[in-house]
Design an enzyme around this catalytic site. Structure first.
Site, short mmCIF file in Angstrom:
data_model
loop_
_atom_site.label_atom_id
_atom_site.label_comp_id
_atom_site.label_asym_id
_atom_site.label_seq_id
_atom_site.Cartn_x
_atom_site.Cartn_y
_atom_site.Cartn_z
N ARG A 83 38.46 40.70 52.12
CA ARG A 83 37.95 40.52 50.76
C ARG A 83 39.11 40.72 49.78
NH1 ARG A 83 34.07 44.63 47.30
NH2 ARG A 83 33.83 43.28 45.46
N HIS A 84 39.01 40.08 48.63
CA HIS A 84 40.03 40.25 47.58
C HIS A 84 40.10 41.71 47.14
CE1 HIS A 84 36.82 40.77 44.64
NE2 HIS A 84 36.21 39.75 45.21
N GLY A 85 41.18 42.06 46.48
CA GLY A 85 41.35 43.43 46.00
C GLY A 85 40.59 43.69 44.71
N ALA A 140 38.72 45.08 48.50
CA ALA A 140 39.72 44.86 49.56
C ALA A 140 39.19 45.19 50.96
CB ALA A 140 41.00 45.64 49.30
#
Length: 470
Positions: free
Chosen positions: A72-74, A383
C-alpha cells in the site's frame, strides 16, 4: 490563622489557574500514547509494523529465491472533503479555549494545561489545498524507502542492489501516491537517481484495482442504513463516547458527530505525518474512546473488503494467481512488487484466509472482539504490505520448496503451516480454487458459476487437443 488561610487560598487559586481541573491525563506528557496504535487505516507504519522479523526470516538449510510484494502507498494527505472542512477546526479550537475560561464548569477529567495550550496554538496549514488531496507526504515517501531497505537487509541475495528490468518487475496504479511510493521504494533498493521503471498501467486495471470494475461489490452495504457500522453508531456506547468527548472539551452539550470525527481525523493524520511528535487534537481522546472509533471503522472495513461478505474473498483473484504463478516459476523476474491501496491489501488477505475471526464482527459484540484478528490498525496501516518469500531447502528430503508470508514484517501463522513456514505443495493445495478459477467471472461473480466456467473451459481445451491429435 488569617495569614495561613490567605496563603492557602492563593496557592489553590494559582494551581487552579495553571491546570484548570484535575490533571488525570496529559497526552502531551504521555510517552507511550497507546491511542495512537489504534487509528485503523490511518495508523503510522512505524507504530504498527512488527518487530519479530529478525527471528522469523531465517530458515536453516534453506535459501530464499523469489519475492512477491503487494504494498500500500505510504502516509498521505486527507481527502478533498476533509481538507475543505479543516478550517472548521480553528472555530472549534476557539470554542474550546472559551469553554476553559470558566474553570468552575469544567469536568474532573479536563484537559491538562499543556494540552490546552497546544490546542490554543494550533493552526491549519493553509498550504494544503484541495487539489493536493491524497498526495503522498514526506513521511509517506520515507515509509516506502524504509520498507525497501528493511527487506533488502533481510534478503540481500534476492533484493539485489543492481537494478535490471529482467530481474525486477514493478507496477503501480495511476495515482500520485502510488507513483511516488514506487519511486521511494526503488530509491530504498537502488539509491537515488536510479534507472528503475514500472510497467505500463492498463486502462482497465483489473490487477491492482479490481474493485473499480465490480458493480455488485460497490453496491454492498458496508456503512449505510442497516449496516453493522450504522447500528453501532446508534448504540449507547457510541452516544456516551460522543458526550464524554464533548464534556471533556468543556461543552455543555454533545457536539455534532461530524465535528468530533473531524478532530479525530486531524489527530490521526497529523500523528502519521510526524510520528515523533504529538498531534494536539489527539489530546481530545482517551485510549478507551479511540478503541470505540477503531471498532466502528473495523466494522466498515470488515464488510467492505473483509470477511463480512463472501464475495469479498474473490475480489483479488488475479493478484493471488499472479503471486502463485510468480513463486512457482523458474524464470525471471525474481522480484515482483506492486503498489496499490488499502482495499487491495485487505481483499488479498481475505482471499488467502489470513486474520479470519471465528465469530463475525457485529455491532453487538464490541466487548467480545477486543482481541479480534481483523484489526486494521495492525493489518492495514499506512504503507501496509504483504510479502511472500519462496525458499529452496536442500536440507529437506521431501518438500524442498517452502514459503513464508509476511504482513507488515510479521510472519503469518496459518494453521496448516509450521510456525509461519509453509510447504509449497500445501500452498498449491490450499489455494487450488484460486489457481483453477477463471478470474474474469470468478472475481465478480457468484464463485460457483465461475469455477464451473473454468472447468468447462478446461474440458473444451482437452476436447480440442484430442481432435487435433486424432
Amino acid at each position: 490563622m488569617n495569614f495561613l488561610l490567605i496563603t492557602t487560598t492563593c496557592l489553590l487559586a494559582i494551581c487552579c489557574t495553571q491546570i484548570g481541573a484535575q490533571d488525570d491525563y496529559c497526552f502531551g506528557k504521555d510517552t507511550m500514547r497507546p491511542q495512537t496504535r489504534h487509528f485503523t487505516s490511518k495508523t503510522a507504519y512505524q507504530i504498527a509494523k512488527s518487530t519479530n522479523m529478525d527471528k522469523q526470516y531465517l530458515v536453516p538449510g534453506c535459501t530464499p529465491q523469489k519475492i512477491w510484494i503487494l504494498h500500500r502507498h505510504g502516509t498521505r494527505l486527507p481527502s478533498k472533503s476533509t481538507i475543505q472542512k479543516a478550517p472548521r477546526l480553528e472555530q472549534l479550537r476557539d470554542a474550546i479555549a472559551d469553554n476553559y475560561r470558566v474553570k468552575a464548569e469544567l469536568p474532573d477529567n479536563a484537559l491538562c494545561n499543556e494540552d490546552l495550550i497546544a490546542i490554543k496554538m494550533w493552526k491549519w496549514n493553509a498550504s494544503i489545498t484541495p487539489d493536493m488531496e491524497n498526495y503522498l507526504t514526506g513521511q509517506g515517501y520515507e515509509d516506502l524507502r524504509g520498507t525497501a531497505k528493511t527487506y533488502q537487509k533481510y534478503y540481500p541475495e534476492v533484493l539485489v542492489k543492481d537494478y535490471s528490468s529482467d530481474y525486477y518487475k514493478f507496477r503501480h496504479t495511476d495515482l500520485q501516491r502510488t507513483t511516488e511510493s514506487f519511486k521511494a521504494f526503488a530509491e530504498g533498493l537502488f539509491g537515488p537517481n536510479n534507472a528503475a521503471k514500472s510497467d505500463d498501467i492498463p486502462e482497465k486495471d483489473l490487477l491492482l484495482r479490481p474493485y473499480d470494475y465490480c458493480q455488485s461489490w460497490s453496491s454492498q452495504n458496508f456503512k449505510g442504513a442497516g449496516s453493522e457500522s450504522a447500528k453501532f453508531r446508534n448504540l449507547p456506547i457510541w452516544n456516551q463516547t460522543m458526550y464524554d468527548i464533548s464534556r471533556r472539551l468543556g461543552f455543555k452539550y454533545t457536539l455534532e458527530t461530524e465535528d468530533i470525527e473531524l478532530m479525530y481525523d486531524m489527530c490521526r493524520y497529523e500523528q502519521a505525518w510526524q510520528v515523533d511528535r504529538t498531534s494536539v487534537w489527539c489530546a481530545a481522546f482517551t485510549a478507551d474512546q479511540v478503541t470505540v472509533f477503531e471498532y466502528e471503522d473495523d466494522l466498515k472495513y470488515y464488510y467492505k473488503s473483509g470477511y463480512g461478505f463472501e464475495a469479498n474473498s474473490r475480489l483479488n483473484c488475479r493478484a493471488a494467481q499472479d503471486m502463485i504463478t510468480h513463486l512457482g516459476s523458474n524464470s525471471m523476474p525474481n522480484v515482483v512488487t506492486y503498489f496499490g491501496h488499502s482495499t487491495g491489501v485487505q481483499t488479498l488477505l481475505n482471499t488467502l484466509g489470513i486474520d479470519k475471526d471465528e465469530v463475525p464482527l457485529l455491532a453487538s459484540n464490541f466487548n467480545d472482539q477486543k482481541d479480534r484478528k481483523w484489526a486494521t490498525s495492525r493489518i492495514d496501516p499506512f504503507a501496509s504490505n504483504f510479502l511472500a518469500v519462496k525458499y529452496h531447502c536442500d536440507a529437506e528430503t521431501v518438500n524442498k520448496e517452502k514459503v513464508i508470508f509476511f504482513v507488515n514484517q510479521d510472519a503469518v501463522d496459518l494453521s496448516w503451516c509450521k510456525v509461519g513456514l509453509c510447504n509449497w505443495s500445501d500452498v498449491l493445495d490450499r489455494y487450488s480454487n484460486l489457481i483453477d478459477a477463471n478470474c474474469d467471472s470468478y472475481y465478480c461473480g457468484d464463485g460457483a458459476t465461475a469455477v464451473s466456467v473454468s472447468l468447462g473451459a478446461l474440458l473444451m481445451t482437452a476436447i480440442v487437443y484430442l481432435i487435433n491429435v486424432m
